[in-house]
Design a protein around this motif. Structure first.
Motif, PDB file in Angstrom:
ATOM      1  N   UNK A   1       0.805  -1.217   0.000  1.00 23.80           N
ATOM      2  CA  UNK A   1       0.000   0.000   0.000  1.00 23.80           C
ATOM      3  C   UNK A   1       0.845   1.277   0.000  1.00 23.80           C
ATOM      4  N   UNK A   2       1.978   1.277   0.657  1.00 20.59           N
ATOM      5  CA  UNK A   2       2.807   2.480   0.673  1.00 20.59           C
ATOM      6  C   UNK A   2       3.235   2.862  -0.739  1.00 20.59           C
ATOM      7  N   UNK A   3       3.578   1.873  -1.552  1.00 16.41           N
ATOM      8  CA  UNK A   3       3.964   2.127  -2.941  1.00 16.41           C
ATOM      9  C   UNK A   3       2.758   2.547  -3.766  1.00 16.41           C
ATOM     10  N   UNK A   4       1.624   1.906  -3.538  1.00 16.14           N
ATOM     11  CA  UNK A   4       0.404   2.241  -4.276  1.00 16.14           C
ATOM     12  C   UNK A   4      -0.017   3.681  -4.001  1.00 16.14           C
ATOM     13  N   UNK A   5       0.078   4.100  -2.736  1.00 15.08           N
ATOM     14  CA  UNK A   5      -0.282   5.477  -2.404  1.00 15.08           C
ATOM     15  C   UNK A   5       0.680   6.465  -3.057  1.00 15.08           C
ATOM     16  N   UNK A   6       1.971   6.164  -3.005  1.00 13.47           N
ATOM     17  CA  UNK A   6       2.951   7.033  -3.667  1.00 13.47           C
ATOM     18  C   UNK A   6       2.677   7.114  -5.162  1.00 13.47           C
ATOM     19  N   UNK A   7       2.310   5.997  -5.751  1.00 10.81           N
ATOM     20  CA  UNK A   7       2.027   5.951  -7.192  1.00 10.81           C
ATOM     21  C   UNK A   7       0.812   6.803  -7.537  1.00 10.81           C
ATOM     22  N   UNK A   8      -0.223   6.724  -6.691  1.00 12.38           N
ATOM     23  CA  UNK A   8      -1.418   7.519  -6.937  1.00 12.38           C
ATOM     24  C   UNK A   8      -1.122   9.013  -6.853  1.00 12.38           C
ATOM     25  N   UNK A   9      -0.359   9.421  -5.829  1.00 14.84           N
ATOM     26  CA  UNK A   9      -0.004  10.838  -5.680  1.00 14.84           C
ATOM     27  C   UNK A   9       0.925  11.283  -6.802  1.00 14.84           C
ATOM     28  N   UNK A  10       1.832  10.419  -7.206  1.00 18.23           N
ATOM     29  CA  UNK A  10       2.781  10.703  -8.280  1.00 18.23           C
ATOM     30  C   UNK A  10       2.051  11.003  -9.591  1.00 18.23           C
ATOM     31  N   UNK A  11       1.096  10.163  -9.945  1.00 12.56           N
ATOM     32  CA  UNK A  11       0.392  10.369 -11.210  1.00 12.56           C
ATOM     33  C   UNK A  11      -0.487  11.611 -11.162  1.00 12.56           C
ATOM     34  N   UNK A  12      -1.044  11.912 -10.009  1.00 13.44           N
ATOM     35  CA  UNK A  12      -1.824  13.145  -9.878  1.00 13.44           C
ATOM     36  C   UNK A  12      -0.925  14.376  -9.997  1.00 13.44           C
ATOM     37  N   UNK A  13       0.288  14.292  -9.467  1.00 10.75           N
ATOM     38  CA  UNK A  13       1.215  15.420  -9.564  1.00 10.75           C
ATOM     39  C   UNK A  13       1.630  15.660 -11.015  1.00 10.75           C
ATOM     40  N   UNK A  14       1.922  14.590 -11.739  1.00  9.53           N
ATOM     41  CA  UNK A  14       2.281  14.737 -13.151  1.00  9.53           C
ATOM     42  C   UNK A  14       1.137  15.357 -13.940  1.00  9.53           C
ATOM     43  N   UNK A  15      -0.084  14.885 -13.667  1.00 10.54           N
ATOM     44  CA  UNK A  15      -1.257  15.419 -14.374  1.00 10.54           C
ATOM     45  C   UNK A  15      -1.475  16.885 -14.023  1.00 10.54           C
ATOM     46  N   UNK A  16      -1.287  17.233 -12.761  1.00 12.21           N
ATOM     47  CA  UNK A  16      -1.474  18.618 -12.337  1.00 12.21           C
ATOM     48  C   UNK A  16      -0.470  19.546 -13.025  1.00 12.21           C
ATOM     49  N   UNK A  17       0.740  19.042 -13.241  1.00 13.72           N
ATOM     50  CA  UNK A  17       1.774  19.843 -13.897  1.00 13.72           C
ATOM     51  C   UNK A  17       1.620  19.850 -15.418  1.00 13.72           C
ATOM     52  N   UNK A  18       0.803  18.923 -15.927  1.00 18.26           N
ATOM     53  CA  UNK A  18       0.721  18.794 -17.384  1.00 18.26           C
ATOM     54  C   UNK A  18       2.017  18.252 -17.961  1.00 18.26           C
ATOM     55  N   UNK A  19       2.693  17.423 -17.184  1.00 24.47           N
ATOM     56  CA  UNK A  19       3.996  16.885 -17.574  1.00 24.47           C
ATOM     57  C   UNK A  19       3.823  15.501 -18.193  1.00 24.47           C
ATOM     58  N   UNK A  20       4.184  15.374 -19.449  1.00 18.20           N
ATOM     59  CA  UNK A  20       4.132  14.102 -20.156  1.00 18.20           C
ATOM     60  C   UNK A  20       5.548  13.587 -20.353  1.00 18.20           C
ATOM     61  N   UNK A  21       5.777  12.343 -19.973  1.00 24.31           N
ATOM     62  CA  UNK A  21       7.100  11.745 -20.125  1.00 24.31           C
ATOM     63  C   UNK A  21       7.289  11.291 -21.566  1.00 24.31           C
TER      64      UNK A  21
END
Length: 338
Positions: free
Chosen positions: A60-80
């Motif tokens: 769960x710790x990794x899953x939570x980090x992953x969820x926050x990570x993807x929201x941060x990328x989306x908020x920034x409009x950052x595409x890899x």
């Protein structure tokens, strides 16, 4: 010195007390009876947001980090893309990764028919850097990758590491933050280690970029990471708190009178929490903000969640986040308007 701006924020916050499944993991067989009701996430459907595979193979710790990570990328409009995947790094703050992952892998080594026959797929969750590695693999990022294990200072430590990497030109941007899971093994460990009341869980990640690179990409700026300080101290007393706060302000080029919010985590140690309040009062003219009533004690993710709240609810204001470890460490981060 190049400015570092925050262009994306992603946070998963506790939403209230809910029941926790008896098994320690999805499909698990261990009945970890939790000692207290947690402040858990109630509006995060990990399978829907991340997919069954991510949930199945990560704790769960990794899953939570992953969820926050993807929201941060989306908020920034950052595409890899192939053009930037080598320029963007990841820094994750943690205590020791997943407490449940370590506990369950250890139990497996005893309760299997042959003790050394364990589920190899569970081993990565027992490693400290599991979350940072999983995020890099999922996003296809090949920049600097690090894990900062600092307990209650983890979030500030992760921001500090990201700041150093960008200023040293090892990365153009870093997604940094921290994660804390609720699991019964984690709750039992917390109960023996600290007296901070209701345990919480959550994660917050921030897209940090060189200001010039962010401007060139046309990204909106949420704020500026003006300065970070992490110090070992002989003891956490009012003098050491005021000294670290003054140092953070001086490094940031921010006047004490300009700080509108000072977010603090209660450690559960009376003399340390009194020292935090007194030390801040000697420097700042604002009441310290404790958030345990709202989110519980999110330990390694607590300061990150407080910072995310400031950036989302009070954009443009100067704020200081203070984290203390009663064993003798202090961390402070200052954010301002861009």
């Amino acid at each position: 010195m190049n400015d570092i701006v925050i262009t994306g924020v992603g946070a998963l916050r506790p939403g209230g007390a809910v029941a926790v499944p008896a098994e320690g993991r999805a499909g698990g067989k261990i009945d970890w009876a939790p000692p207290a009701g947690p402040a858990c996430l109630v509006d995060f459907d990990a399978k829907a947001e991340l997919g069954r595979k991510a949930v199945r193979f990560n704790h769960r710790s990794t899953v939570l980090a992953m969820g926050a990570f993807e929201r941060a990328l989306a908020d920034a409009g950052l595409t890899v893309t192939d053009d930037n995947r080598d320029l963007i790094g990841i820094t994750v703050g943690t205590t020791l990764g997943s407490v449940a992952g370590v506990a369950e892998f250890g139990v497996d080594s005893f309760d299997r028919e042959r003790p050394y026959v364990v589920d190899a797929a569970r081993f990565p969750s027992a490693a400290l850097n599991c979350a940072a590695a999983a995020l890099a693999i999922r996003a296809g990022l090949r920049g600097v990758n690090a894990t900062v294990a600092g307990g209650p200072l983890s979030a500030v430590g992760a921001l500090r590491h990201a700041q150093v990497m960008i200023r040293a030109r090892h990365a153009q941007g870093v997604v940094a933050g921290s994660s804390e899971e609720f699991s019964a093994p984690d709750a039992w460990w917390g109960r023996t280690h600290r007296a901070t009341g209701t345990p919480g869980e959550g994660a917050a990640m921030f897209v940090l970029e060189d200001a010039e690179a962010a401007a060139a990409a046309g990204r909106r700026v949420r704020g500026r990471l003006a300065g970070t300080v992490v110090r070992a101290v002989g003891s956490v007393d009012a003098d050491s708190v005021s000294r670290v706060v003054r140092e953070a302000l001086e490094l940031s080029g921010v006047a004490a009178a300009d700080i509108a919010t000072a977010a603090v985590r209660a450690t559960g140690v009376g003399e340390v929490d009194d020292a935090q309040t007194a030390g801040l009062a000697s420097v700042l003219d604002v009441e310290p903000r404790f958030d345990e009533d709202a989110i519980g004690d999110c330990y390694s993710a607590h300061s990150a969640l407080q910072l995310a709240d400031v950036l989302e609810r009070n954009p443009g204001e100067a704020a200081l986040v203070l984290a203390a470890d009663p064993d003798g460490a202090l961390g402070a981060a200052v954010v301002t308007a861009a």
